[in-house]
Scaffold this active site. Structure first.
Site, PDB file in Angstrom:
ATOM      1  N   LYS A  36     -10.234   0.964   6.048  1.00 38.22           N
ATOM      2  CA  LYS A  36     -10.485   0.354   4.738  1.00 38.22           C
ATOM      3  C   LYS A  36      -9.726  -0.965   4.761  1.00 38.22           C
ATOM      4  O   LYS A  36      -8.498  -0.990   4.734  1.00 38.22           O
ATOM      5  CB  LYS A  36      -9.987   1.239   3.602  1.00 38.22           C
ATOM      6  CG  LYS A  36     -10.042   0.516   2.254  1.00 38.22           C
ATOM      7  CD  LYS A  36      -9.583   1.380   1.102  1.00 38.22           C
ATOM      8  CE  LYS A  36      -9.198   0.506  -0.090  1.00 38.22           C
ATOM      9  NZ  LYS A  36      -8.936   1.281  -1.301  1.00 38.22           N
ATOM     10  N   ASN A  44      -7.990   6.667  -6.814  1.00 38.67           N
ATOM     11  CA  ASN A  44      -6.706   7.286  -6.489  1.00 38.67           C
ATOM     12  C   ASN A  44      -5.894   7.523  -7.760  1.00 38.67           C
ATOM     13  O   ASN A  44      -5.652   8.662  -8.152  1.00 38.67           O
ATOM     14  CB  ASN A  44      -5.939   6.399  -5.501  1.00 38.67           C
ATOM     15  CG  ASN A  44      -4.662   7.041  -4.955  1.00 38.67           C
ATOM     16  OD1 ASN A  44      -4.198   6.731  -3.873  1.00 38.67           O
ATOM     17  ND2 ASN A  44      -4.048   7.958  -5.680  1.00 38.67           N
TER      18      ASN A  44
END
Lengths: 81, 280
Positions: free
Chosen positions: B114, B224
């Site tokens: 990522k 998250n």
């Protein structure tokens, strides 16, 4: 002459280098990155390394000579988003 | 817009055919979950399980010799049996991101990264120039890059030309819980890249935000903080899992078009007391 050169060489090898490890000043006699990681006490832990901003693969640590002023990163897996 | 997906739908077996497969890797869930800021490793593990997430993001950080947390964390994430997506969080230049990715590849034994290159500490917005440069270099070195980017179409095209087969545009700045700040731009992006796996990443605060992204036709959502900072992360993770699945189902079912004027749902014909020609 040969003996002088050898003694001079040994003197250099034993000398302490002024390094930065993970951003902190660190004096070490380690000549290679492998020796440094071992000397600092990481043992068999899963870490990755970089010197002066460049990744150094685990297999290349032996061949990576350290010099005065080198900046070393020793990193490990961590939580992330 | 939904035509292609509708054709794939047959008697409820759409789930089996409707696979999310970034870089050819089939992943059962369209929810990607970050692993940071949970109250404990145990809660983190339970949240990952309850969310059904098939991919988790991780990072790498400086570790002291006396530490040892890295090994424990590595064993923990391996125990979940999910795909691991290391990030380059905190990197501000292409060089930092490239070298962080190289370290991550070795640490986590994966080609996936990522890619984050950050321009500003307040907004944590992508530095799109460094991002494209790093994406090009890493793709060239065999990485499968998941770039954290904006809704900018020009940047998206450059990222794809640089080798990215997945794009991850932000919903809102990281950790702000604002949801989709610019759904119009996200919708445009979805239309521009019909075949490309698109993952909304960052700024999600509630399951409704994640569901909105899925209703727009995005392939997956990454979040998250919304789970980690919930009062009950494990329950919230489950809620997000359901929201992402519901949003996908709604998208495939074909959402009705919004309109400005009212249109009665109940048939007009046969309305009692209705006198034709008489003004009400």
């Amino acid at each position: 002459m040969q003996q002088d050169a050898r003694q001079a060489e040994q003197g250099t090898a034993a000398a302490s280098r002024g390094l930065f490890v993970n951003g902190e000043a660190c004096a070490s006699a380690a000549a290679t990155l492998t020796e440094l990681v071992r000397e600092l006490g990481y043992g068999e832990r899963r870490v990755a390394t970089a010197v002066n901003g460049q990744f150094v693969a685990g297999s290349e640590r032996d061949a990576t000579q350290l010099k005065d002023g080198d900046r070393v990163e020793i990193v490990a897996p961590r939580q992330g988003g | 817009m939904n035509i292609i997906d509708r054709e794939r739908m047959t008697d409820g077996r759409a789930d089996a055919a409707d696979a999310f497969a970034p870089y050819g890797q089939e992943v059962g869930s369209r929810l990607l979950l970050g692993t940071a800021q949970y109250p404990s490793p145990e809660i983190l593990g339970n949240a990952v399980k309850s969310s059904g997430a098939g991919i988790v993001t991780v990072s790498l950080r400086r570790e002291a010799a006396q530490g040892g947390g890295g090994d424990r964390f590595f064993e923990l994430i391996r125990s979940w049996g999910v795909h691991v997506l290391p990030n380059t969080a905190g990197c501000r230049t292409a060089k930092e991101a490239i070298n962080t990715a190289l370290m991550a590849r070795e640490l986590f034994d994966t080609r996936w990264v990522k890619l984050e290159v950050i321009a500003n500490d307040d907004t944590l917005q992508p530095d799109v120039f460094g991002l494209v440069e790093a994406a090009r270099e890493l793709s060239g070195q065999g990485f499968e890059v998941f770039p954290y980017t904006t809704e900018d179409l020009g940047v998206a095209e450059r990222l794809m030309a640089a080798g990215c087969d997945v794009l991850m545009p932000w919903g809102a700045p990281i950790g702000t819980a604002r949801g989709l700040a610019n759904p119009y731009a996200l919708k445009t992006m979805r239309n521009y890249f019909p075949g490309v796996p698109l993952v909304v990443d960052a700024g999600i605060g509630a399951p409704s935000h994640a569901m909105h992204a899925m209703e727009l036709g995005f392939d997956a959502v990454l979040l998250n903080t919304a789970v980690a900072k919930a009062d009950d992360p494990v329950e919230m993770a489950a809620a997000f899992g359901e929201a992402v699945a519901a949003g996908r189902k709604a998208f495939l079912a074909g959402l009705m078009e919004p309109r400005d004027m009212a249109a009665p749902s109940t048939p007009v014909a046969g309305t009692p007391f209705f006198d034709l020609g008489q003004k009400r």
